[in-house]
Design a protein around this motif. Structure first.
Motif, PDB file in Angstrom:
ATOM      1  N   HIS A 161       0.766  -1.098   0.054  1.00  0.00           N
ATOM      2  CA  HIS A 161       0.116  -0.026  -0.046  1.00  0.00           C
ATOM      3  C   HIS A 161       1.011   0.951   0.085  1.00  0.00           C
ATOM      4  CE1 HIS A 161       0.861  -0.628   4.213  1.00  0.00           C
ATOM      5  NE2 HIS A 161       0.873   0.525   4.358  1.00  0.00           N
ATOM      6  N   THR A 162       0.256   2.354  -0.314  1.00  0.00           N
ATOM      7  CA  THR A 162       0.945   3.846  -0.506  1.00  0.00           C
ATOM      8  C   THR A 162       0.179   4.975  -0.016  1.00  0.00           C
ATOM      9  OG1 THR A 162       2.790   5.030  -1.910  1.00  0.00           O
ATOM     10  CG2 THR A 162       0.909   4.165  -2.817  1.00  0.00           C
ATOM     11  N   HIS A 163       0.683   5.737   0.267  1.00  0.00           N
ATOM     12  CA  HIS A 163      -0.152   7.128   0.417  1.00  0.00           C
ATOM     13  C   HIS A 163      -0.067   7.726  -0.884  1.00  0.00           C
ATOM     14  CE1 HIS A 163      -1.397  10.889   2.650  1.00  0.00           C
ATOM     15  NE2 HIS A 163      -0.595  11.407   1.663  1.00  0.00           N
ATOM     16  N   VAL A 164      -1.135   8.585  -1.169  1.00  0.00           N
ATOM     17  CA  VAL A 164      -1.356   9.198  -2.195  1.00  0.00           C
ATOM     18  C   VAL A 164      -2.045  10.675  -1.939  1.00  0.00           C
ATOM     19  CG1 VAL A 164      -1.497   7.455  -4.121  1.00  0.00           C
ATOM     20  CG2 VAL A 164      -3.572   8.141  -2.865  1.00  0.00           C
ATOM     21  N   SER A 165      -2.055  11.596  -2.820  1.00  0.00           N
ATOM     22  CA  SER A 165      -2.586  12.937  -2.731  1.00  0.00           C
ATOM     23  C   SER A 165      -3.147  13.341  -3.857  1.00  0.00           C
ATOM     24  CB  SER A 165      -1.100  13.938  -2.230  1.00  0.00           C
ATOM     25  OG  SER A 165      -0.697  13.579  -1.005  1.00  0.00           O
ATOM     26  N   ASP A 166      -4.039  14.333  -3.702  1.00  0.00           N
ATOM     27  CA  ASP A 166      -4.579  14.975  -5.110  1.00  0.00           C
ATOM     28  C   ASP A 166      -3.458  15.076  -6.264  1.00  0.00           C
ATOM     29  OD1 ASP A 166      -7.133  14.434  -3.888  1.00  0.00           O
ATOM     30  OD2 ASP A 166      -7.450  16.805  -3.094  1.00  0.00           O
ATOM     31  N   GLY A 167      -3.891  15.070  -7.352  1.00  0.00           N
ATOM     32  CA  GLY A 167      -2.723  15.371  -8.378  1.00  0.00           C
ATOM     33  C   GLY A 167      -1.723  14.204  -8.613  1.00  0.00           C
ATOM     34  N   ASP A 168      -1.574  13.243  -7.872  1.00  0.00           N
ATOM     35  CA  ASP A 168      -0.898  12.097  -7.928  1.00  0.00           C
ATOM     36  C   ASP A 168      -1.233  11.108  -9.071  1.00  0.00           C
ATOM     37  OD1 ASP A 168       0.858  12.918  -6.065  1.00  0.00           O
ATOM     38  OD2 ASP A 168       0.330  11.479  -4.624  1.00  0.00           O
ATOM     39  N   LYS A 169      -0.692  10.352  -9.593  1.00  0.00           N
ATOM     40  CA  LYS A 169      -1.055   9.447 -10.653  1.00  0.00           C
ATOM     41  C   LYS A 169      -0.371   8.015 -10.520  1.00  0.00           C
ATOM     42  CE  LYS A 169       0.155  11.820 -14.474  1.00  0.00           C
ATOM     43  NZ  LYS A 169       0.414  12.911 -14.026  1.00  0.00           N
ATOM     44  N   LEU A 170      -1.309   6.991 -11.000  1.00  0.00           N
ATOM     45  CA  LEU A 170      -0.719   5.798 -10.929  1.00  0.00           C
ATOM     46  C   LEU A 170      -0.660   5.256 -12.419  1.00  0.00           C
ATOM     47  CD1 LEU A 170      -2.581   3.691  -8.188  1.00  0.00           C
ATOM     48  CD2 LEU A 170      -0.310   4.476  -7.884  1.00  0.00           C
ATOM     49  N   VAL A 171       0.701   4.751 -12.799  1.00  0.00           N
ATOM     50  CA  VAL A 171       0.687   4.114 -14.368  1.00  0.00           C
ATOM     51  C   VAL A 171       1.081   2.761 -14.166  1.00  0.00           C
ATOM     52  CG1 VAL A 171       2.147   4.483 -16.154  1.00  0.00           C
ATOM     53  CG2 VAL A 171       1.889   6.383 -14.584  1.00  0.00           C
ATOM     54  N   TYR A 177       3.450  16.585 -15.327  1.00  0.00           N
ATOM     55  CA  TYR A 177       2.136  17.514 -15.883  1.00  0.00           C
ATOM     56  C   TYR A 177       1.658  16.712 -17.163  1.00  0.00           C
ATOM     57  CZ  TYR A 177       6.525  18.976 -18.677  1.00  0.00           C
ATOM     58  OH  TYR A 177       7.558  18.822 -19.458  1.00  0.00           O
ATOM     59  N   GLU A 178       2.651  15.727 -17.804  1.00  0.00           N
ATOM     60  CA  GLU A 178       2.068  14.863 -18.850  1.00  0.00           C
ATOM     61  C   GLU A 178       1.124  13.846 -18.597  1.00  0.00           C
ATOM     62  OE1 GLU A 178       6.195  14.984 -21.443  1.00  0.00           O
ATOM     63  OE2 GLU A 178       6.168  13.386 -19.903  1.00  0.00           O
ATOM     64  N   THR A 179      -0.113  14.154 -19.148  1.00  0.00           N
ATOM     65  CA  THR A 179      -1.478  13.179 -18.889  1.00  0.00           C
ATOM     66  C   THR A 179      -2.033  12.868 -20.315  1.00  0.00           C
ATOM     67  OG1 THR A 179      -2.671  15.137 -18.762  1.00  0.00           O
ATOM     68  CG2 THR A 179      -1.877  14.496 -16.640  1.00  0.00           C
ATOM     69  N   ASP A 180      -1.414  13.359 -21.315  1.00  0.00           N
ATOM     70  CA  ASP A 180      -1.874  12.954 -22.766  1.00  0.00           C
ATOM     71  C   ASP A 180      -1.512  11.379 -22.825  1.00  0.00           C
ATOM     72  OD1 ASP A 180      -2.617  12.393 -25.431  1.00  0.00           O
ATOM     73  OD2 ASP A 180      -2.564  14.715 -25.674  1.00  0.00           O
TER      74      ASP A 180
END
Length: 225
Positions: free
Chosen positions: A171-181, A198-201
């Motif tokens: 498990h891991t802690h995440v915040s708003d704006g984080d992404k999992l790939v 910042y790359e989300t395309d």
């Protein structure tokens, strides 16, 4: 959690995964079936059924013990995969192999994302203003045998092939704006390692990976947590 995903296959094929995303975004299950598709659907349904009952605080019974070294949420998805493994092995593969499946289950509660997996895809986290970091890596045996020629994908770990299975969990802690790939393929493209926060395309990223390794099939997922 919100998932965007892309599949790519050229001359070499890779099975397209089955995906379940819970309406509230708390649970994502990715199942890649190597064999009969209905067996992957059965594994997916077993995972969703158990985790849904556990997160709703429904009294659920399990023949498998909880591990004190991981969170409750990680235990839920781990137990769900063990139940699915038992169902698939006893129901389909005990006498002769019919199908094996790769399974990843991601469960988010609050600021925590827990996961359990057998086989692909690999999981990476991209926190705001940071570079991509691996959380859990799934190997492909084709990369061990690869020399000059490109080989079809060959999963190293499959659920449902044995009474026991090797489950990676955490498990891991995440915040708003984080992404999992999420990535399933023979080798991780340098394009992916160079991904900026910042790359989300996803389309642009997919095209860049295809240009780098045009012969290798892959599946790519991006999750906004």
């Amino acid at each position: 959690m919100k998932l965007q995903e892309r599949s790519y296959s050229g001359k070499i094929m890779r099975p397209k995964p089955l995906i379940h995303v819970e309406e509230d975004g708390s649970l994502i299950v990715v199942v890649t079936t190597w064999g009969q598709s209905e067996h992957g659907e059965r594994a997916l349904n077993e995972v969703v059924k158990y985790v849904s009952a556990a997160k709703a605080d429904v009294e659920v019974t399990s023949p498998f013990e909880f591990l004190t070294c991981i969170s409750d949420e990680a235990n839920y998805v781990r137990t769900a995969l063990m139940i699915a493994n038992d169902a698939l092995y006893r129901g389909e593969n005990r006498k002769e192999y019919a199908s094996g499946v790769e399974v990843l289950a991601l469960f988010k509660r609050g600021s925590q994302v827990a996961w359990a997996q057998v086989g692909a895809p690999s999981i990476f986290v991209q926190r705001q203003n940071q570079r991509l970091q691996p959380l859990s890596i799934a190997t492909d045996l084709a990369s061990e045998l690869r020399d000059q020629a490109e080989l079809p994908p060959l999963p190293a770990q499959l659920l449902g092939m044995d009474p026991t299975c090797n489950i990676q969990t955490g498990h891991t802690h995440v915040s708003d704006g984080d992404k999992l790939v999420l990535f399933a393929g023979t080798s991780v493209a340098t394009t992916l390692w160079g991904l900026q926060s910042y790359e989300t395309d996803l389309n642009m990223l997919t095209q860049a990976m295809i240009q780098e390794e045009p012969e290798l099939p892959f599946w790519l997922g991006m999750i906004a947590v």
